[in-house]
Design an enzyme around this catalytic site. Structure first.
Site, PDB file in Angstrom:
ATOM      1  N   HIS A  43       0.869  -1.175   0.000  1.00  0.00           N
ATOM      2  CA  HIS A  43       0.000   0.000   0.000  1.00  0.00           C
ATOM      3  C   HIS A  43       0.909   1.229   0.000  1.00  0.00           C
ATOM      4  O   HIS A  43       1.231   1.760   1.059  1.00  0.00           O
ATOM      5  CB  HIS A  43      -0.881  -0.038   1.256  1.00  0.00           C
ATOM      6  CG  HIS A  43      -1.995   0.957   1.237  1.00  0.00           C
ATOM      7  ND1 HIS A  43      -3.223   0.704   1.804  1.00  0.00           N
ATOM      8  CD2 HIS A  43      -2.069   2.214   0.743  1.00  0.00           C
ATOM      9  CE1 HIS A  43      -4.005   1.761   1.644  1.00  0.00           C
ATOM     10  NE2 HIS A  43      -3.323   2.695   1.018  1.00  0.00           N
ATOM     11  N   GLU A  70      -2.555  -1.679  -3.234  1.00  0.00           N
ATOM     12  CA  GLU A  70      -3.697  -0.938  -2.709  1.00  0.00           C
ATOM     13  C   GLU A  70      -3.404   0.554  -2.735  1.00  0.00           C
ATOM     14  O   GLU A  70      -2.251   0.961  -2.552  1.00  0.00           O
ATOM     15  CB  GLU A  70      -3.929  -1.255  -1.230  1.00  0.00           C
ATOM     16  CG  GLU A  70      -4.148  -2.672  -0.878  1.00  0.00           C
ATOM     17  CD  GLU A  70      -4.150  -2.866   0.635  1.00  0.00           C
ATOM     18  OE1 GLU A  70      -4.560  -3.959   1.055  1.00  0.00           O
ATOM     19  OE2 GLU A  70      -3.746  -1.958   1.383  1.00  0.00           O
ATOM     20  N   HIS A 190      -8.168  -6.013   7.282  1.00  0.00           N
ATOM     21  CA  HIS A 190      -7.980  -5.003   8.335  1.00  0.00           C
ATOM     22  C   HIS A 190      -8.233  -5.587   9.711  1.00  0.00           C
ATOM     23  O   HIS A 190      -9.326  -6.057   9.999  1.00  0.00           O
ATOM     24  CB  HIS A 190      -8.843  -3.747   8.150  1.00  0.00           C
ATOM     25  CG  HIS A 190      -8.030  -2.527   8.440  1.00  0.00           C
ATOM     26  ND1 HIS A 190      -7.719  -2.128   9.719  1.00  0.00           N
ATOM     27  CD2 HIS A 190      -7.372  -1.668   7.625  1.00  0.00           C
ATOM     28  CE1 HIS A 190      -6.941  -1.066   9.660  1.00  0.00           C
ATOM     29  NE2 HIS A 190      -6.697  -0.772   8.403  1.00  0.00           N
TER      30      HIS A 190
HETATM   31  N1  PXP Z   1      -6.695  -3.818   3.441  1.00  0.00           N
HETATM   32  C1  PXP Z   1      -6.475  -2.494   3.284  1.00  0.00           C
HETATM   33  C2  PXP Z   1      -7.204  -1.779   2.211  1.00  0.00           C
HETATM   34  C3  PXP Z   1      -5.535  -1.816   4.093  1.00  0.00           C
HETATM   35  O1  PXP Z   1      -5.319  -0.508   3.904  1.00  0.00           O
HETATM   36  C4  PXP Z   1      -4.839  -2.543   5.063  1.00  0.00           C
HETATM   37  C5  PXP Z   1      -3.800  -1.847   5.899  1.00  0.00           C
HETATM   38  O2  PXP Z   1      -2.791  -1.351   5.071  1.00  0.00           O
HETATM   39  C6  PXP Z   1      -5.102  -3.910   5.199  1.00  0.00           C
HETATM   40  C7  PXP Z   1      -6.045  -4.523   4.383  1.00  0.00           C
HETATM   41  C8  PXP Z   1      -4.406  -4.765   6.214  1.00  0.00           C
HETATM   42  O3  PXP Z   1      -4.767  -4.357   7.500  1.00  0.00           O
HETATM   43  P1  PXP Z   1      -3.914  -4.856   8.740  1.00  0.00           P
HETATM   44  O4  PXP Z   1      -2.560  -4.211   8.619  1.00  0.00           O
HETATM   45  O5  PXP Z   1      -4.696  -4.373   9.917  1.00  0.00           O
HETATM   46  O6  PXP Z   1      -3.833  -6.345   8.672  1.00  0.00           O
END
Ligand code: PXP
Length: 241
Positions: A43, A70, A190
């Site tokens: 990301h 992302e 997330h």
């Molecule tokens: N999906 C998206 C769109 C995110 O922005 C993130 C965090 O960068 C994640 C998934 C993964 O989340 P986590 O780091 O809490 O596992």
């Protein structure tokens, strides 16, 4: 089968804190794959505090599983994605200074913008996923954008999991049924972790992929990355028990 895509942003954050190439992000991505990860997620945020734009080319050349990028679809971000053509691009509505993604798209409000962006990416052969909350009208609007998949923002599920797991999963379960009915592929991410992942997987029919960063990298401090990936894969197993 649900694929595990490891989000390696936190590894880049540690590297960036010292200015040298330790840990080596590219080697880490390779190792995650050899330890069983079925995808690598990055990301690149506008301030480049995590994965940098310059990491994307080298990562694209080594990732042999699924490469998922992302980000918010600014013109700069779209140029980056179109240049490197990952397997999947997950679009998030984050404003530039966001600490982390903490809400999904309002696909009703942003329908025409998303339609245009989705088509641009798909024309380049890139699968598109939209980060979204489990809200019925937004799922139907997501379908109208032409997106291939949605990614459920699972922060609220994770937050309520320990006090009321059935209540926490209910909107996602219902939303997943709608996605399956209207033909939207389902990803999720997330705050998923070793405690809440198995239940999520068991209650979401057709869960194609989870992308996990923060908790997985924290677990790796204790268990090591090889063991940690195996532990997450075990939570994602298909067998009933
Ligand atoms: N999906 C998206 C769109 C995110 O922005 C993130 C965090 O960068 C994640 C998934 C993964 O989340 P986590 O780091 O809490 O596992």
């Amino acid at each position: 089968m649900t694929k595990l895509s490891v989000n390696i942003n936190k590894v880049a954050l540690i590297r960036n804190s010292r200015g040298a190439n330790l840990p080596d992000l590219i080697q880490f991505a390779r190792d995650c794959e050899s330890f069983g990860a079925q995808g690598i997620t990055v990301h690149p945020r506008p301030d480049q505090r995590h994965v940098r734009y310059s990491d994307i080319g080298p990562l694209k050349t080594v990732v042999t599983t699924e490469f998922n990028i992302e980000g918010y679809p600014s013109e700069e971000f779209l140029q980056l994605v179109l240049e490197h053509r990952p397997h999947q691009c997950t679009l998030v509505p984050d404003p530039p200074g966001a600490l982390t993604s903490d809400t999904g798209w309002d696909t009703v409000v942003h329908l025409s913008f998303l339609k245009e962006v989705v088509a641009r990416l798909q024309d380049a052969g890139i699968r598109v996923s939209l980060f979204i909350d489990p809200i019925e009208e937004r799922l139907y609007a997501a379908k109208e954008t032409g997106t291939d998949r949605i990614e459920f923002y699972t922060g609220p599920y994770a937050h309520h999991f320990s006090s009321d797991k059935e209540g926490a999963i209910a909107p996602f379960h219902q939303a997943a049924r709608i996605c399956n009915e209207i033909g939207l592929g389902i990803n999720a991410g997330h705050d998923l972790n070793l405690e809440n992942l198995r239940y999520f997987k068991s209650r979401i029919p057709g869960l194609l992929e989870v992308s996990i960063g923060h908790a997985l990298i924290c677990d790796a401090l204790y268990y090591g990355i090889r063991n940690t990936i195996q532990m997450y894969l075990y939570q994602l197993r298909d067998t009933e028990d």
